[in-house]
Design a protein around this motif. Structure first.
Motif, PDB file in Angstrom:
ATOM      1  N   LEU A   1       0.832  -1.204   0.000  1.00 31.50           N
ATOM      2  CA  LEU A   1       0.000   0.000   0.000  1.00 31.50           C
ATOM      3  C   LEU A   1       0.869   1.258   0.000  1.00 31.50           C
ATOM      4  O   LEU A   1       0.609   2.217  -0.729  1.00 31.50           O
ATOM      5  N   THR A   2       1.925   1.240   0.811  1.00 24.53           N
ATOM      6  CA  THR A   2       2.832   2.383   0.859  1.00 24.53           C
ATOM      7  C   THR A   2       3.436   2.666  -0.519  1.00 24.53           C
ATOM      8  O   THR A   2       3.447   3.802  -0.985  1.00 24.53           O
ATOM      9  N   LEU A   3       3.909   1.618  -1.181  1.00 26.96           N
ATOM     10  CA  LEU A   3       4.522   1.800  -2.495  1.00 26.96           C
ATOM     11  C   LEU A   3       3.510   2.301  -3.525  1.00 26.96           C
ATOM     12  O   LEU A   3       3.823   3.191  -4.327  1.00 26.96           O
TER      13      LEU A   3
ATOM     14  N   LEU B   1      -0.652   5.381   8.587  1.00 30.92           N
ATOM     15  CA  LEU B   1      -0.192   4.173   7.917  1.00 30.92           C
ATOM     16  C   LEU B   1       1.176   3.766   8.458  1.00 30.92           C
ATOM     17  O   LEU B   1       1.458   2.591   8.641  1.00 30.92           O
TER      18      LEU B   1
ATOM     19  N   SER C   1       6.667   9.599   3.018  1.00 29.27           N
ATOM     20  CA  SER C   1       5.707  10.489   2.356  1.00 29.27           C
ATOM     21  C   SER C   1       4.289   9.968   2.468  1.00 29.27           C
ATOM     22  O   SER C   1       3.385  10.465   1.828  1.00 29.27           O
ATOM     23  N   VAL C   2       4.122   8.973   3.330  1.00 24.04           N
ATOM     24  CA  VAL C   2       2.810   8.381   3.499  1.00 24.04           C
ATOM     25  C   VAL C   2       2.236   8.890   4.818  1.00 24.04           C
ATOM     26  O   VAL C   2       2.974   9.255   5.731  1.00 24.04           O
TER      27      VAL C   2
ATOM     28  N   ALA D   1       2.721   5.965  -2.806  1.00 23.35           N
ATOM     29  CA  ALA D   1       3.877   6.797  -3.151  1.00 23.35           C
ATOM     30  C   ALA D   1       4.023   6.935  -4.667  1.00 23.35           C
ATOM     31  O   ALA D   1       4.350   8.009  -5.180  1.00 23.35           O
TER      32      ALA D   1
END
Lengths: 193, 193
Positions: A144-146, B161, B156-157, A149
């Motif tokens: 999810l983070t990737l 999260l 940057s998230v 981003a």
DNA sequence: GTCTGTCAACTGACTGGTTAGTTGTCTGGG
DNA sequence: CCCAGACAACTAACCAGTCAGTTGACAGAC
């Protein structure tokens, strides 16, 4: 016609969204928000409490709008990234507001809407992985983070680089979607190697 | 021991970096910077001009330090992403300062150091692509944008999260490096498909 | 119909505290 | 003696938040 509390609140929220997106919480001016909403500053305190709470109201509404406009689909993360990208392009205030939120809200303060939205997404990814719809070389949070981003890559890079960037929105979108496919290990175009 | 202009400037820059990283330009307080540098506010105006110029001085120094600590290598972008990640982890102020810069500096104002650094990177990527060291399915700007976004993905998230994220720094680093490899179409682990 | 009491919506003016930037003076090293 | 480095004190503007009071809509009495 006049004297409509809901209408006034809405105007206030819109004006606040614009002001906060442009200048952040510390930079925003309460007087200016009230003025551009065409009403008195005291209304902000009556309806929202204070400046920080006004920001939270704006941001909560933004999260809801984003969830609605870019519905999450764990089985097709590339398409989700595309929708997120579209949302960011259609309303650049989204990215800015979200960035201000990250920088200016004290740690430990979490908005319910954000927590709930994240939790739901993580569970969906986990399920999709168990069902074999999504490769499991990354954990749900990592994936999810990737994806997030990547969708925001153009907006999260320094402006000097942006000026070299292709003005062509469609091309940038293709890059985002393709990049997520590659992260998932299922590239449409396998590339030269 | 006292009366050392260079020493005072350095202390001022360090204090300013901390203040700006935490609160941004609008949120930073000049008095507080002077106080935590152990000198008077007037020194800031004598040495740096004004608040904005002080921020630019801090940021220019930061760019130089980042370029030095994370040297760019177009032929091995995954390793570069790893170094960038290390830099962000070692000094979280880097990401924050860079984000404030993007949000708060008016468009059209470009720092020479940033422009030069970007131009050099783009040229190196282009050369590496011509030499066949880097796949060409993305243009240089596209590639650089994706690499930078990936290296900074964890930072940057949204914080909500992040709190679900693995505390394990080494694992996050592996994910970043691996993600860039996948973007380049040369994954170490080809994945299930 | 119109008068009147009531209450929510709204306002202008104010305040206490803060802030970027300036100035005139002092000090210590060369 | 001289001058860069340092500072306390000052200014003028600004800003979040408050408050006493006004306006407009509407409901019920007559």
């Amino acid at each position: 016609m006049a004297r409509d509390a809901e209408r006034t609140k809405k105007r206030l929220l819109e004006a606040a969204a614009a002001e906060f997106a442009a200048l952040g919480i510390a930079g925003a001016r309460v007087d200016r928000i009230a003025h551009s909403a065409g009403c008195n500053k005291a209304m902000i305190y009556a309806y929202f409490g204070n400046k920080d709470q006004l920001f939270d109201a704006v941001f909560t509404q933004l999260v809801a709008a984003t969830v609605e406009r870019a519905p999450f689909d764990a089985a097709d993360l590339a398409a989700y990234a595309g929708r997120l990208f579209d949302r960011y392009e259609a309303d650049p205030a989204t990215v800015r507001l979200s960035t201000w939120y990250r920088l200016e809200r004290p740690q430990g303060v979490s908005l319910q809407a954000v927590v709930a939205s994240n939790k739901s997404k993580l569970e969906k990814i986990e399920r999709a992985q168990r069902e074999g719809l999504v490769p499991a070389h990354y954990a749900p949070v990592e994936l999810l983070t990737l994806v997030i981003a990547t969708a925001g890559a153009w907006a999260s890079v320094n402006p000097e680089l942006g000026s070299d960037a292709p003005a062509d929105r469609e091309r940038r979108r293709v890059v985002v979607v393709d990049a997520v496919r590659r992260l998932l290990g299922t590239p449409e175009d396998p590339g030269p190697t």
